[in-house]
Design a protein around this motif. Structure first.
Motif, PDB file in Angstrom:
ATOM      1  N   ASN A 280      41.244  45.070  31.316  1.00 44.16           N
ATOM      2  CA  ASN A 280      41.328  46.295  32.119  1.00 44.16           C
ATOM      3  C   ASN A 280      42.315  47.322  31.560  1.00 44.16           C
ATOM      4  O   ASN A 280      42.836  48.165  32.283  1.00 44.16           O
ATOM      5  CB  ASN A 280      41.634  45.974  33.578  1.00 44.16           C
ATOM      6  N   TRP A 378      32.832  47.636  38.863  1.00 40.51           N
ATOM      7  CA  TRP A 378      32.617  48.667  39.891  1.00 40.51           C
ATOM      8  C   TRP A 378      33.557  49.836  39.602  1.00 40.51           C
ATOM      9  O   TRP A 378      34.107  49.942  38.516  1.00 40.51           O
ATOM     10  CB  TRP A 378      32.847  48.096  41.298  1.00 40.51           C
ATOM     11  N   GLY A 379      33.721  50.699  40.583  1.00 40.26           N
ATOM     12  CA  GLY A 379      34.596  51.854  40.427  1.00 40.26           C
ATOM     13  C   GLY A 379      36.059  51.459  40.326  1.00 40.26           C
ATOM     14  O   GLY A 379      36.411  50.270  40.331  1.00 40.26           O
ATOM     15  N   PRO A 380      36.960  52.440  40.228  1.00 41.21           N
ATOM     16  CA  PRO A 380      38.367  52.168  39.899  1.00 41.21           C
ATOM     17  C   PRO A 380      39.177  51.460  40.974  1.00 41.21           C
ATOM     18  O   PRO A 380      40.268  50.962  40.692  1.00 41.21           O
ATOM     19  CB  PRO A 380      38.931  53.564  39.624  1.00 41.21           C
ATOM     20  N   THR A 381      38.670  51.388  42.209  1.00 36.69           N
ATOM     21  CA  THR A 381      39.406  50.692  43.270  1.00 36.69           C
ATOM     22  C   THR A 381      39.015  49.224  43.284  1.00 36.69           C
ATOM     23  O   THR A 381      37.856  48.892  43.555  1.00 36.69           O
ATOM     24  CB  THR A 381      39.117  51.313  44.645  1.00 36.69           C
ATOM     25  N   PRO A 382      39.939  48.312  42.997  1.00 31.10           N
ATOM     26  CA  PRO A 382      39.593  46.893  42.899  1.00 31.10           C
ATOM     27  C   PRO A 382      39.165  46.290  44.242  1.00 31.10           C
ATOM     28  O   PRO A 382      39.635  46.714  45.307  1.00 31.10           O
ATOM     29  CB  PRO A 382      40.893  46.235  42.414  1.00 31.10           C
ATOM     30  N   VAL A 384      36.485  46.265  46.130  1.00 31.05           N
ATOM     31  CA  VAL A 384      35.565  46.875  47.094  1.00 31.05           C
ATOM     32  C   VAL A 384      34.422  47.545  46.341  1.00 31.05           C
ATOM     33  O   VAL A 384      34.541  47.880  45.158  1.00 31.05           O
ATOM     34  CB  VAL A 384      36.276  47.924  47.984  1.00 31.05           C
ATOM     35  N   ASN A 386      32.696  50.477  45.176  1.00 27.48           N
ATOM     36  CA  ASN A 386      32.951  51.910  44.997  1.00 27.48           C
ATOM     37  C   ASN A 386      32.355  52.331  43.672  1.00 27.48           C
ATOM     38  O   ASN A 386      32.292  51.561  42.711  1.00 27.48           O
ATOM     39  CB  ASN A 386      34.437  52.243  45.100  1.00 27.48           C
ATOM     40  N   GLY A 398      35.925  56.152  35.304  1.00 26.81           N
ATOM     41  CA  GLY A 398      36.780  55.396  36.205  1.00 26.81           C
ATOM     42  C   GLY A 398      36.074  54.126  36.625  1.00 26.81           C
ATOM     43  O   GLY A 398      35.033  54.180  37.303  1.00 26.81           O
ATOM     44  N   TYR A 400      36.543  49.435  37.085  1.00 21.56           N
ATOM     45  CA  TYR A 400      37.429  48.273  37.122  1.00 21.56           C
ATOM     46  C   TYR A 400      36.600  47.005  37.096  1.00 21.56           C
ATOM     47  O   TYR A 400      35.598  46.883  37.813  1.00 21.56           O
ATOM     48  CB  TYR A 400      38.297  48.297  38.383  1.00 21.56           C
ATOM     49  N   ASN A 402      36.148  43.355  38.197  1.00 21.05           N
ATOM     50  CA  ASN A 402      36.631  42.505  39.279  1.00 21.05           C
ATOM     51  C   ASN A 402      36.465  41.021  38.985  1.00 21.05           C
ATOM     52  O   ASN A 402      36.698  40.185  39.852  1.00 21.05           O
ATOM     53  CB  ASN A 402      35.890  42.867  40.565  1.00 21.05           C
TER      54      ASN A 402
END
Length: 480
Positions: A280, A378-382, A384, A386, A398, A400, A402
């Motif tokens: 990451n 997924w998106g940048p917020t780990p 969840v 997004n 953007g 991430y 997981n």
């Protein structure tokens, strides 16, 4: 001339003859060439992240056939080994409601690449790590074997070792995917006409020559490697290693019947080069360790493979794998994932260009998919759901990772060409987010329908009886 009435016995013989002729002629229209392209470890978000960085969609995203695909296996083999004949077993499967209500659900129950390759190549689910043997230990017939029986040329191309799970899984049979030497030797002894990838024992992952070689396992052992290098292998292989040799093959007007291409690099064409970014770490590809400049790209190997296989008038089956997409996902390397996926996308473009110049979509079936998702991108917020963020072309999106492993997610499937309409009959399950999907075992059924000619049900007999009735009736009427 004196006319004679046809005898009932002769009439019956004529009827049988016409039935046979009709049966041989009334075959379902099939693709001459079947090309399966596997981005190992991809998912919807890997495709999206690569598109955002490149500033454009890949060619397959415009294909007329687009579905999701489930990839689960039969799980891990029991410690006692294969099951006794008749022992019932049910796979864990995939539950769309759980997948979209519990973020962590797909982190368990994932297939590995060996069982996934088996499902794609044979239409049968098996235990993880097993290649082309069912849960009872029986050998399974692969799509490569079906194609060879029809007189077609066959080949496998990959960006990782030539005897890794996916390329080996298109033909070889073994209780363990880790028996690389045995797998390589079975591949080299079989009907394959093209085998290309990495695994060269005389080079490291940066393409540097080694005076003390690495293991020879990926190329079948030292004796096999020496036989390939000296041209004395029993299956009459022509070995190429250098990037220059791959370039020459791609443009050659005359090619050998069998080519094994082992690039001058050890594990992967590019992904395993050192130094490498950590998990990451959002390192832009332009700031990463420079690409190995002495090895062919997957796209170049694809050109070479097509140039060999298209010599067969009966057509061919070819599997092309972006194997290191999975490796980048395991390592959570976003920049290298984009590099590997971009090379795969370029390879798809090579195939599309070749198709358009060689019979078009009426003679060719191209399937572009994966074997499983890896990395849970997924998106940048780990943690969840997004969306991956588009930061513009040339900028890392953007995103991430997981997970550092495979997941049981639905993955995308794209197809174009002869027989691609058959997917609609198999995509009878519905995912809450990805829509209609089929299972990976059903992809095999579509390929087999193109590789193995089958009579059109009903049509053959109707044609036969209709023609025979007309001709025999006419002969009786007009006499001979």
């Amino acid at each position: 001339m004196k006319l004679r009435k046809i005898s009932p016995r002769l009439a019956a013989l004529l009827a049988v003859l016409i039935l046979l002729l009709a049966g041989s002629a009334a075959q379902a229209e099939t693709a001459k060439n079947v090309i399966l392209m596997i981005s190992d470890g991809w998912g919807y978000n890997q495709v999206k992240a690569t598109d955002y960085y490149n500033g454009s969609a890949a060619v397959f995203e415009n294909f007329s056939v687009q579905y999701g695909m489930s990839t689960y296996s039969m799980g891990k083999m029991p410690k006692t080994g294969f099951l006794s004949p008749g022992t019932p077993i049910t796979p864990e499967g995939y539950d769309t409601n759980k997948a979209w209500s519990d973020f962590n659900y797909v982190k368990s129950g994932a297939t590995d690449s060996a069982s996934a390759a088996t499902a794609l190549a044979t239409g049968v689910k098996t235990f993880d790590n097993v290649l082309n043997m069912d849960v009872y230990g029986n050998k399974l017939k692969t799509i490569t074997e079906y194609a060879a029986e029809q007189g077609k040329a066959t080949g496998v191309v990959t960006s990782v070792e030539i005897s890794h799970a996916t390329p080996a899984g298109m033909y070889a049979h073994n209780v363990s995917r880790n028996n690389y030497a045995a797998l390589a030797n079975e591949m080299l002894a079989g009907p394959l006409n093209v085998i290309m990838g990495a695994g060269n024992p005389r080079y490291d992952n940066n393409g540097n020559y080694l005076f003390t070689p690495n293991s020879y396992q990926y190329v079948g052992g030292e004796d096999t490697w020496n036989a390939l290098r000296t041209g004395s292998h029993a299956n009459n292989w022509s070995l190429i290693e250098s990037e220059t040799a791959f370039e020459a093959l791609a443009s050659a007007s005359t090619t050998p019947e069998r080519v094994v291409g082992v690039a001058e690099v050890y594990e992967t064409l590019q992904q395993s080069r050192k130094p490498a970014p950590g998990p990451n770490v959002l390192l832009d590809p332009d700031d990463d360790t420079p690409l190995n400049d002495s090895v062919p790209s997957l796209a170049l190997m694809t050109k070479g493979a097509l140039n060999v296989l298209d010599n067969d008038p009966d057509g061919f089956f070819l599997m092309i794998e972006g194997g290191a997409v999975d490796w980048a996902n395991h390592a959570n390397q976003l920049g290298r994932l984009i590099q590997e996926q971009s090379d795969f996308n370029d390879s798809v473009q090579v195939v599309v260009d070749w198709v358009l110049a060689n019979g078009g979509w009426d003679e060719n079936l191209l399937i572009v998919t994966g074997d499983h998702e890896c990395g849970y991108l997924w998106g940048p917020t780990p943690g969840v759901f997004n969306e991956v963020v588009d930061n513009g072309a040339g900028n890392l999106p953007g995103a991430y990772f997981n997970s550092g492993s495979h997941t049981n997610s639905i993955i995308p499937l794209y197809a174009e060409g002869a027989g691609s309409e058959l997917f609609a009959g198999y995509a009878d399950e519905l995912d809450l987010v990805r829509g209609s999907y089929l299972d990976n075992t059903e992809l095999f059924q579509v390929m087999k329908a193109q590789v193995v000619p089958t009579p059109l049900p009903g049509t053959v007999w109707l044609m036969g009886f209709g023609l025979s009735g007309l001709i025999v009736s006419g002969l009786r009427r007009w006499q001979i």
